[in-house]
Design a protein around this motif. Structure first.
Motif, PDB file in Angstrom:
ATOM      1  N   ILE A   1      19.029  11.089   3.114  1.00 30.70           N
ATOM      2  CA  ILE A   1      20.211  10.921   3.979  1.00 30.70           C
ATOM      3  C   ILE A   1      21.421  11.554   3.293  1.00 30.70           C
ATOM      4  O   ILE A   1      22.217  12.269   3.915  1.00 30.70           O
ATOM      5  CB  ILE A   1      20.477   9.426   4.301  1.00 30.70           C
TER       6      ILE A   1
ATOM      7  N   GLY B   1      25.165   0.596   7.651  1.00 30.96           N
ATOM      8  CA  GLY B   1      23.966  -0.247   7.580  1.00 30.96           C
ATOM      9  C   GLY B   1      23.931  -1.263   8.701  1.00 30.96           C
ATOM     10  O   GLY B   1      24.415  -0.984   9.810  1.00 30.96           O
TER      11      GLY B   1
ATOM     12  N   MET C   1      13.594  -3.940   8.715  1.00 35.81           N
ATOM     13  CA  MET C   1      14.340  -2.717   9.065  1.00 35.81           C
ATOM     14  C   MET C   1      13.463  -1.761   9.860  1.00 35.81           C
ATOM     15  O   MET C   1      12.302  -1.547   9.513  1.00 35.81           O
ATOM     16  CB  MET C   1      14.806  -2.031   7.772  1.00 35.81           C
TER      17      MET C   1
ATOM     18  N   ASP D   1       0.864  -1.176   0.000  1.00 37.26           N
ATOM     19  CA  ASP D   1       0.000   0.000   0.000  1.00 37.26           C
ATOM     20  C   ASP D   1       0.909   1.237   0.000  1.00 37.26           C
ATOM     21  O   ASP D   1       1.350   1.700   1.058  1.00 37.26           O
ATOM     22  CB  ASP D   1      -0.889  -0.042   1.258  1.00 37.26           C
ATOM     23  N   SER D   2       1.238   1.714  -1.209  1.00 40.32           N
ATOM     24  CA  SER D   2       2.135   2.860  -1.326  1.00 40.32           C
ATOM     25  C   SER D   2       1.878   3.540  -2.666  1.00 40.32           C
ATOM     26  O   SER D   2       1.009   3.105  -3.423  1.00 40.32           O
ATOM     27  CB  SER D   2       3.592   2.389  -1.240  1.00 40.32           C
TER      28      SER D   2
ATOM     29  N   CYS E   1      25.911  -3.139   4.448  1.00 43.32           N
ATOM     30  CA  CYS E   1      26.128  -2.007   3.539  1.00 43.32           C
ATOM     31  C   CYS E   1      27.535  -1.421   3.683  1.00 43.32           C
ATOM     32  O   CYS E   1      28.050  -0.805   2.751  1.00 43.32           O
ATOM     33  CB  CYS E   1      25.094  -0.925   3.787  1.00 43.32           C
TER      34      CYS E   1
ATOM     35  N   ASN F   1      18.687   0.772  -3.324  1.00 46.96           N
ATOM     36  CA  ASN F   1      19.709   0.556  -2.286  1.00 46.96           C
ATOM     37  C   ASN F   1      20.258  -0.853  -2.451  1.00 46.96           C
ATOM     38  O   ASN F   1      19.565  -1.824  -2.185  1.00 46.96           O
ATOM     39  CB  ASN F   1      19.055   0.760  -0.917  1.00 46.96           C
TER      40      ASN F   1
ATOM     41  N   SER G   1      12.303   8.433  -0.434  1.00 42.47           N
ATOM     42  CA  SER G   1      13.570   7.695  -0.593  1.00 42.47           C
ATOM     43  C   SER G   1      14.421   8.207  -1.756  1.00 42.47           C
ATOM     44  O   SER G   1      15.621   7.937  -1.804  1.00 42.47           O
ATOM     45  CB  SER G   1      13.286   6.202  -0.822  1.00 42.47           C
TER      46      SER G   1
ATOM     47  N   ILE H   1      12.838  -0.316  -1.250  1.00 43.76           N
ATOM     48  CA  ILE H   1      14.212   0.198  -1.073  1.00 43.76           C
ATOM     49  C   ILE H   1      15.263  -0.691  -1.725  1.00 43.76           C
ATOM     50  O   ILE H   1      16.097  -0.239  -2.491  1.00 43.76           O
ATOM     51  CB  ILE H   1      14.528   0.309   0.445  1.00 43.76           C
TER      52      ILE H   1
ATOM     53  N   ASN I   1      12.827   4.330  10.316  1.00 42.39           N
ATOM     54  CA  ASN I   1      13.008   5.688  10.810  1.00 42.39           C
ATOM     55  C   ASN I   1      14.168   5.833  11.805  1.00 42.39           C
ATOM     56  O   ASN I   1      14.973   6.774  11.664  1.00 42.39           O
ATOM     57  CB  ASN I   1      11.695   6.239  11.373  1.00 42.39           C
TER      58      ASN I   1
ATOM     59  N   ASN J   1      19.283   6.370   0.934  1.00 50.01           N
ATOM     60  CA  ASN J   1      18.095   7.209   0.833  1.00 50.01           C
ATOM     61  C   ASN J   1      18.592   8.581   0.399  1.00 50.01           C
ATOM     62  O   ASN J   1      19.539   9.110   0.990  1.00 50.01           O
ATOM     63  CB  ASN J   1      17.402   7.278   2.215  1.00 50.01           C
TER      64      ASN J   1
ATOM     65  N   TRP K   1       5.076   8.772  -3.019  1.00 55.59           N
ATOM     66  CA  TRP K   1       5.610   8.568  -1.663  1.00 55.59           C
ATOM     67  C   TRP K   1       7.030   8.005  -1.750  1.00 55.59           C
ATOM     68  O   TRP K   1       7.942   8.480  -1.076  1.00 55.59           O
ATOM     69  CB  TRP K   1       4.700   7.620  -0.857  1.00 55.59           C
TER      70      TRP K   1
HETATM   71  O1  UT7 Z   1      21.024   0.485   3.678  1.00 56.78           O
HETATM   72  C1  UT7 Z   1      21.035   0.301   5.054  1.00 56.78           C
HETATM   73  C2  UT7 Z   1      20.665   1.519   5.774  1.00 56.78           C
HETATM   74  N1  UT7 Z   1      19.306   1.845   5.497  1.00 56.78           N
HETATM   75  C3  UT7 Z   1      18.888   3.082   5.518  1.00 56.78           C
HETATM   76  O2  UT7 Z   1      19.674   3.953   5.733  1.00 56.78           O
HETATM   77  C4  UT7 Z   1      17.427   3.348   5.328  1.00 56.78           C
HETATM   78  C5  UT7 Z   1      16.963   4.333   6.364  1.00 56.78           C
HETATM   79  N2  UT7 Z   1      15.551   4.597   6.399  1.00 56.78           N
HETATM   80  C6  UT7 Z   1      14.859   5.180   5.396  1.00 56.78           C
HETATM   81  O3  UT7 Z   1      15.358   5.379   4.319  1.00 56.78           O
HETATM   82  C7  UT7 Z   1      13.454   5.677   5.710  1.00 56.78           C
HETATM   83  O4  UT7 Z   1      13.204   5.471   7.078  1.00 56.78           O
HETATM   84  C8  UT7 Z   1      12.335   4.988   4.867  1.00 56.78           C
HETATM   85  C9  UT7 Z   1      12.415   5.483   3.436  1.00 56.78           C
HETATM   86  C10 UT7 Z   1      12.466   3.484   4.960  1.00 56.78           C
HETATM   87  C11 UT7 Z   1      10.971   5.431   5.427  1.00 56.78           C
HETATM   88  O5  UT7 Z   1      10.869   6.837   5.420  1.00 56.78           O
HETATM   89  P1  UT7 Z   1      10.444   7.627   6.755  1.00 56.78           P
HETATM   90  O6  UT7 Z   1      10.381   9.048   6.397  1.00 56.78           O
HETATM   91  O7  UT7 Z   1      11.374   7.243   7.856  1.00 56.78           O
HETATM   92  O8  UT7 Z   1       8.971   7.075   7.004  1.00 56.78           O
HETATM   93  P2  UT7 Z   1       8.330   6.537   8.370  1.00 56.78           P
HETATM   94  O9  UT7 Z   1       8.677   5.113   8.561  1.00 56.78           O
HETATM   95  O10 UT7 Z   1       8.612   7.502   9.479  1.00 56.78           O
HETATM   96  O11 UT7 Z   1       6.788   6.643   8.033  1.00 56.78           O
HETATM   97  C12 UT7 Z   1       6.160   7.902   7.749  1.00 56.78           C
HETATM   98  C13 UT7 Z   1       4.746   7.649   7.275  1.00 56.78           C
HETATM   99  C14 UT7 Z   1       3.932   6.770   8.220  1.00 56.78           C
HETATM  100  O12 UT7 Z   1       2.585   7.216   8.142  1.00 56.78           O
HETATM  101  P3  UT7 Z   1       1.968   8.190   9.285  1.00 56.78           P
HETATM  102  O13 UT7 Z   1       2.137   7.454  10.570  1.00 56.78           O
HETATM  103  O14 UT7 Z   1       2.785   9.440   9.209  1.00 56.78           O
HETATM  104  O15 UT7 Z   1       0.561   8.363   8.826  1.00 56.78           O
HETATM  105  C15 UT7 Z   1       4.025   5.391   7.590  1.00 56.78           C
HETATM  106  O16 UT7 Z   1       2.926   4.575   7.912  1.00 56.78           O
HETATM  107  O17 UT7 Z   1       4.758   6.959   6.008  1.00 56.78           O
HETATM  108  C16 UT7 Z   1       4.013   5.722   6.123  1.00 56.78           C
HETATM  109  N3  UT7 Z   1       4.677   4.715   5.308  1.00 56.78           N
HETATM  110  C17 UT7 Z   1       4.424   4.530   4.025  1.00 56.78           C
HETATM  111  N4  UT7 Z   1       3.565   5.131   3.180  1.00 56.78           N
HETATM  112  C18 UT7 Z   1       3.559   4.718   1.906  1.00 56.78           C
HETATM  113  C19 UT7 Z   1       5.642   3.858   5.691  1.00 56.78           C
HETATM  114  N5  UT7 Z   1       6.038   3.095   4.641  1.00 56.78           N
HETATM  115  C20 UT7 Z   1       5.292   3.507   3.610  1.00 56.78           C
HETATM  116  C21 UT7 Z   1       5.235   3.111   2.260  1.00 56.78           C
HETATM  117  N6  UT7 Z   1       4.348   3.749   1.437  1.00 56.78           N
HETATM  118  N7  UT7 Z   1       6.028   2.135   1.758  1.00 56.78           N
END
Ligand code: UT7
Length: 334
Positions: free
Chosen positions: A265, A321, A222, A38-39, A123, A290, A48, A167, A225, A262, A43
């Motif tokens: 980042i 990572g 993972m 569901d995305s 990573c 990624n 990302s 990702i 956040n 990301n 978004w």
């Molecule tokens: O390679 C190893 C290292 N990895 C990384 O460095 C990755 C680090 N993390 C990230 O890149 C980010 O945390 C993500 C891209 C994975 C997620 O982004 P975020 O800005 O941290 O999103 P979040 O998890 O804080 O979620 C924000 C909102 C939430 O909704 P509400 O509560 O604000 O209504 C989530 O439910 O986005 C929602 N959400 C999504 N919406 C659409 C979470 N995943 C999704 C999705 N599609 N796939």
């Protein structure tokens, strides 16, 4: 009397002599990813920076992609596979507990009997390997080292997991490291924070999988956040320390190649480091996703191939990572 053992001695300096990469053929759009979670395309792009990514076809195995990337790196370095003394493979997606994939890759390349083993630093693995390779060259443990970063994360990513499905992606990059008249690989700043072990990990151990009623692939999971916040705040400090340890400032930098985790980042680190406008920043994640251990060599090779970066320029590598493991070093691009 205790026998006097000779001390190994190597080259005074080490450098990257050649870089190569392999990108899988299948392009996977955000629309395709959204068939299972569901995305939305919007978004995924805004959160990302990913527009599309590459997934491997069945024949594009970890071994096949590694060999292809390595052949390019060896050719560019003008080093014959038989000259390689050690093959280091950074990966988390070679799905055999043992043996490591490095000896197989070495044999296919024609580098046997080079020492060969895998590095499990997720990573950060490629940057760990660059440091280990440079240390081997300078200590005399090896004259030429092949370092590979390779992943088929599509095999271990749950396509229905909203937190990871969009990702992770697949690919391979390789570097040849050897002796040099001047230093080409700066002091590393590396580490790991095992207290955050749970932030990115395989969902179950193999033992846990056996205990399940129906066996499942232990996919990656993972805490997106917390990892995002850790990377955005802590990694810029590590990058700055790598510059300091190399005796340089951002004004000496031409290229910044962070792990393609990301786009936000990458932007946060560039801001924190106060990178001058003219510094070229790798943004390979947009079309590659990624790729964990493969992301830094894939991104660096792309910049060299497009002409955005040039041989002889000074680049800052940083990767981070699962573990949470990280490593950064300044290098001269080959
Ligand atoms: O390679 C190893 C290292 N990895 C990384 O460095 C990755 C680090 N993390 C990230 O890149 C980010 O945390 C993500 C891209 C994975 C997620 O982004 P975020 O800005 O941290 O999103 P979040 O998890 O804080 O979620 C924000 C909102 C939430 O909704 P509400 O509560 O604000 O209504 C989530 O439910 O986005 C929602 N959400 C999504 N919406 C659409 C979470 N995943 C999704 C999705 N599609 N796939």
């Amino acid at each position: 009397m205790t026998a006097k053992i000779a001390t190994a001695t190597g080259a005074q300096h080490a450098a990257l002599l050649g870089l190569g990469s392999y990108r899988p053929s299948r392009v996977v759009t955000n629309a395709e990813i959204c068939e299972h979670i569901d995305s939305t395309d919007e978004w995924i792009r805004t959160r990302s920076g990913i527009i599309e990514r590459r997934f491997s076809e069945p024949h594009e195995t970890v071994q096949m992609m590694s060999v292809a990337a390595s052949r390019t790196a060896l050719e560019r370095a003008d080093i014959h596979p038989a000259q390689i003394d050690c093959v280091l493979v950074a990966t988390v997606s070679h799905l055999w507990q043992t043996p490591a994939i490095a000896p197989l890759i070495s044999a296919e390349l024609g580098s046997t009997p080079a020492a060969a083993f895998d590095i499990s630093a997720a990573c950060a693995g490629f940057c760990y390997g660059v440091t280990m390779g440079a240390d081997m060259v300078r200590s005399g443990t090896a004259k030429y080292v092949l370092v590979i970063g390779v992943e088929r994360l599509s095999d271990i990513t749950d396509p229905t997991d909203r937190g990871t499905a969009f990702i992770f992606a697949d690919g391979a990059g390789a570097a040849v490291i050897g002796p040099s008249d001047v230093e080409g690989i700066g002091p590393v700043v590396w580490g790991a924070d095992g207290e955050k072990f749970d932030f990115i990990r395989q969902k179950q151990s193999w033992i846990d999988v056996l205990a399940l009623e129906r066996a499942v692939m232990p996919h990656l999971q993972m805490e997106g956040n917390p990892v995002f916040r850790w990377a955005s705040f802590e990694m810029a400090k590590v990058a700055q320390e790598a510059l300091d340890r190399a005796g340089l400032t951002v004004d000496d930098l031409d290229v910044f190649v962070p792990h393609q985790a990301n786009m936000r980042i990458t932007d946060a680190m560039a801001r924190a480091l106060k990178l001058p406008e003219r510094v070229v920043i790798a943004r390979d994640i947009a079309y590659q996703g990624n790729t964990s251990a493969a992301s830094v060599p894939l991104a660096a090779t792309a910049l060299l191939e497009s002409g955005e970066a040039k041989s002889g320029q000074t680049a800052l590598f940083i990767a981070f990572g699962a573990g949470l493991a990280y490593a950064a070093q300044v290098v001269t691009l080959p």
